[in-house]
Design a protein around this motif. Structure first.
Motif, PDB file in Angstrom:
ATOM      1  N   GLN A 169     -16.414   4.072  -9.367  1.00  0.00           N
ATOM      2  CA  GLN A 169     -17.583   3.564  -8.650  1.00  0.00           C
ATOM      3  C   GLN A 169     -17.633   2.058  -8.873  1.00  0.00           C
ATOM      4  OE1 GLN A 169     -19.953   6.412 -10.821  1.00  0.00           O
ATOM      5  NE2 GLN A 169     -20.591   7.400  -8.929  1.00  0.00           N
ATOM      6  N   GLY A 170     -18.043   1.331  -7.833  1.00  0.00           N
ATOM      7  CA  GLY A 170     -18.131  -0.117  -7.953  1.00  0.00           C
ATOM      8  C   GLY A 170     -16.817  -0.829  -7.729  1.00  0.00           C
ATOM      9  N   ARG A 171     -15.825  -0.114  -7.206  1.00  0.00           N
ATOM     10  CA  ARG A 171     -14.535  -0.713  -6.867  1.00  0.00           C
ATOM     11  C   ARG A 171     -14.159  -0.270  -5.461  1.00  0.00           C
ATOM     12  NH1 ARG A 171     -10.521   0.280 -11.821  1.00  0.00           N
ATOM     13  NH2 ARG A 171      -9.212  -1.089 -10.584  1.00  0.00           N
ATOM     14  N   VAL A 172     -13.045  -0.793  -4.951  1.00  0.00           N
ATOM     15  CA  VAL A 172     -12.564  -0.418  -3.626  1.00  0.00           C
ATOM     16  C   VAL A 172     -11.163   0.156  -3.783  1.00  0.00           C
ATOM     17  CG1 VAL A 172     -11.954  -1.234  -1.309  1.00  0.00           C
ATOM     18  CG2 VAL A 172     -13.964  -2.180  -2.482  1.00  0.00           C
ATOM     19  N   LEU A 173     -10.951   1.314  -3.204  1.00  0.00           N
ATOM     20  CA  LEU A 173      -9.656   1.979  -3.175  1.00  0.00           C
ATOM     21  C   LEU A 173      -9.011   1.661  -1.830  1.00  0.00           C
ATOM     22  CD1 LEU A 173      -7.574   4.027  -4.294  1.00  0.00           C
ATOM     23  CD2 LEU A 173      -9.040   5.846  -3.392  1.00  0.00           C
ATOM     24  N   VAL A 174      -7.893   0.950  -1.855  1.00  0.00           N
ATOM     25  CA  VAL A 174      -7.197   0.562  -0.629  1.00  0.00           C
ATOM     26  C   VAL A 174      -6.084   1.586  -0.400  1.00  0.00           C
ATOM     27  CG1 VAL A 174      -5.927  -1.257   0.570  1.00  0.00           C
ATOM     28  CG2 VAL A 174      -7.710  -1.864  -1.110  1.00  0.00           C
ATOM     29  N   ILE A 175      -6.202   2.320   0.710  1.00  0.00           N
ATOM     30  CA  ILE A 175      -5.280   3.419   0.994  1.00  0.00           C
ATOM     31  C   ILE A 175      -4.476   3.078   2.242  1.00  0.00           C
ATOM     32  CG2 ILE A 175      -5.093   5.873   1.540  1.00  0.00           C
ATOM     33  CD1 ILE A 175      -7.875   6.228   0.225  1.00  0.00           C
ATOM     34  N   GLY A 176      -3.167   3.054   2.072  1.00  0.00           N
ATOM     35  CA  GLY A 176      -2.259   2.883   3.201  1.00  0.00           C
ATOM     36  C   GLY A 176      -1.522   4.184   3.425  1.00  0.00           C
ATOM     37  N   GLU A 177      -0.440   4.126   4.154  1.00  0.00           N
ATOM     38  CA  GLU A 177       0.395   5.310   4.364  1.00  0.00           C
ATOM     39  C   GLU A 177       1.328   5.439   3.163  1.00  0.00           C
ATOM     40  OE1 GLU A 177       1.196   8.719   6.126  1.00  0.00           O
ATOM     41  OE2 GLU A 177      -0.150   7.275   7.061  1.00  0.00           O
ATOM     42  N   ARG A 178       1.131   6.498   2.396  1.00  0.00           N
ATOM     43  CA  ARG A 178       1.970   6.831   1.230  1.00  0.00           C
ATOM     44  C   ARG A 178       1.778   5.880   0.052  1.00  0.00           C
ATOM     45  NH1 ARG A 178       3.102  11.799   1.920  1.00  0.00           N
ATOM     46  NH2 ARG A 178       4.735  11.682   0.396  1.00  0.00           N
ATOM     47  N   GLN A 179       0.702   5.078   0.040  1.00  0.00           N
ATOM     48  CA  GLN A 179       0.460   4.189  -1.088  1.00  0.00           C
ATOM     49  C   GLN A 179      -1.031   3.909  -1.235  1.00  0.00           C
ATOM     50  OE1 GLN A 179       2.389   0.448  -0.346  1.00  0.00           O
ATOM     51  NE2 GLN A 179       1.476   0.221   1.659  1.00  0.00           N
ATOM     52  N   TYR A 180      -1.428   3.555  -2.436  1.00  0.00           N
ATOM     53  CA  TYR A 180      -2.831   3.199  -2.684  1.00  0.00           C
ATOM     54  C   TYR A 180      -2.906   2.283  -3.892  1.00  0.00           C
ATOM     55  CZ  TYR A 180      -2.854   6.698  -6.465  1.00  0.00           C
ATOM     56  OH  TYR A 180      -2.577   7.410  -7.607  1.00  0.00           O
ATOM     57  N   ARG A 181      -4.024   1.545  -3.969  1.00  0.00           N
ATOM     58  CA  ARG A 181      -4.276   0.680  -5.119  1.00  0.00           C
ATOM     59  C   ARG A 181      -5.773   0.476  -5.258  1.00  0.00           C
ATOM     60  NH1 ARG A 181      -4.903  -5.016  -3.502  1.00  0.00           N
ATOM     61  NH2 ARG A 181      -4.667  -5.119  -1.253  1.00  0.00           N
ATOM     62  N   TRP A 182      -6.191   0.206  -6.478  1.00  0.00           N
ATOM     63  CA  TRP A 182      -7.597  -0.082  -6.776  1.00  0.00           C
ATOM     64  C   TRP A 182      -7.811  -1.578  -6.877  1.00  0.00           C
ATOM     65  CZ3 TRP A 182     -11.630   3.037  -6.665  1.00  0.00           C
ATOM     66  CH2 TRP A 182     -11.424   4.417  -6.762  1.00  0.00           C
ATOM     67  N   VAL A 183      -8.913  -2.045  -6.327  1.00  0.00           N
ATOM     68  CA  VAL A 183      -9.296  -3.453  -6.448  1.00  0.00           C
ATOM     69  C   VAL A 183     -10.716  -3.480  -6.997  1.00  0.00           C
ATOM     70  CG1 VAL A 183      -9.617  -5.639  -5.253  1.00  0.00           C
ATOM     71  CG2 VAL A 183      -7.841  -4.056  -4.483  1.00  0.00           C
TER      72      VAL A 183
END
Length: 193
Positions: free
Chosen positions: A179-193
């Motif tokens: 909570q309080g972060r952004v999960l960036v989701i692409g095709e077959r990959q993800y990262r937390w910012v």
């Protein structure tokens, strides 16, 4: 080119703080949750030059709508400039909603053991499994026509990570969804910012 999803989990509720299974119960944000929503908005501003130009899809539960409104407020956008989609509602914990995990275990020890053995495929009494959840959310995410902001729930994030990024079903239910972060989701990959 596939769409990038900027996923924001709703901010904290009192039930989160108490370790209660919320599921589809409509629990409001607490003060900490409001701050987390505003923080997620400020993070999104650093990731997307014009976040107001993206469609915002939001679970209709109060905790997600208020998270979207506070995040958009932090971006100086119209707080109500989003659409809701019922498919984005949290996984149903059925008869266990409102209970802590120790309470659910004490009440239904055999069901709890079955869940521990297979968190992905297990369906609580009157609830749904992660398989059920993927079937519900997949058309929503597959129908995105471009980059989008999605404000939803921890279970939904785990389901979309399995569906879009290939996270193994035995691993996905154990992922921390912040909570309080952004999960960036692409095709077959993800990262937390």
């Amino acid at each position: 080119m596939s769409a990038t999803i900027f996923f924001i989990r709703h901010g904290e509720t009192d039930w989160n703080a108490e370790g209660r299974l919320q599921g589809q119960h409509d629990i409001p944000l607490n003060a900490r949750g409001v701050g987390q929503a505003e923080t997620a908005g400020r993070i999104l501003a650093k990731l997307v030059p014009k976040p107001g130009h993206l469609p915002w899809l939001v679970s209709p539960l109060t905790r997600t709508r208020k998270t979207a409104e506070h995040a958009r407020g932090a971006l100086r956008l119209d707080p109500l400039g989003y659409e809701t989609d019922e498919r984005l509602m949290e996984i149903r914990f059925g008869d266990w909603e409102g209970l802590t995990w120790p309470e659910a275990t004490a009440r239904d020890p055999q069901w709890a053991a079955a869940r521990e053995a297979d968190k992905w495929g297990f369906r609580p009494p009157a609830g749904e499994s992660y398989d059920d959840l993927v079937a519900r959310i997949a058309p929503c995410f597959d129908g995105l026509e471009g980059d989008s902001v999605v404000v939803a729930h921890g279970g939904v994030a785990r389901a979309v990570l399995a569906h879009r990024c290939g996270v193994a079903p035995e691993r996905a239910p154990h992922l921390d969804i912040w909570q309080g972060r952004v999960l960036v989701i692409g095709e077959r990959q993800y990262r937390w910012v």
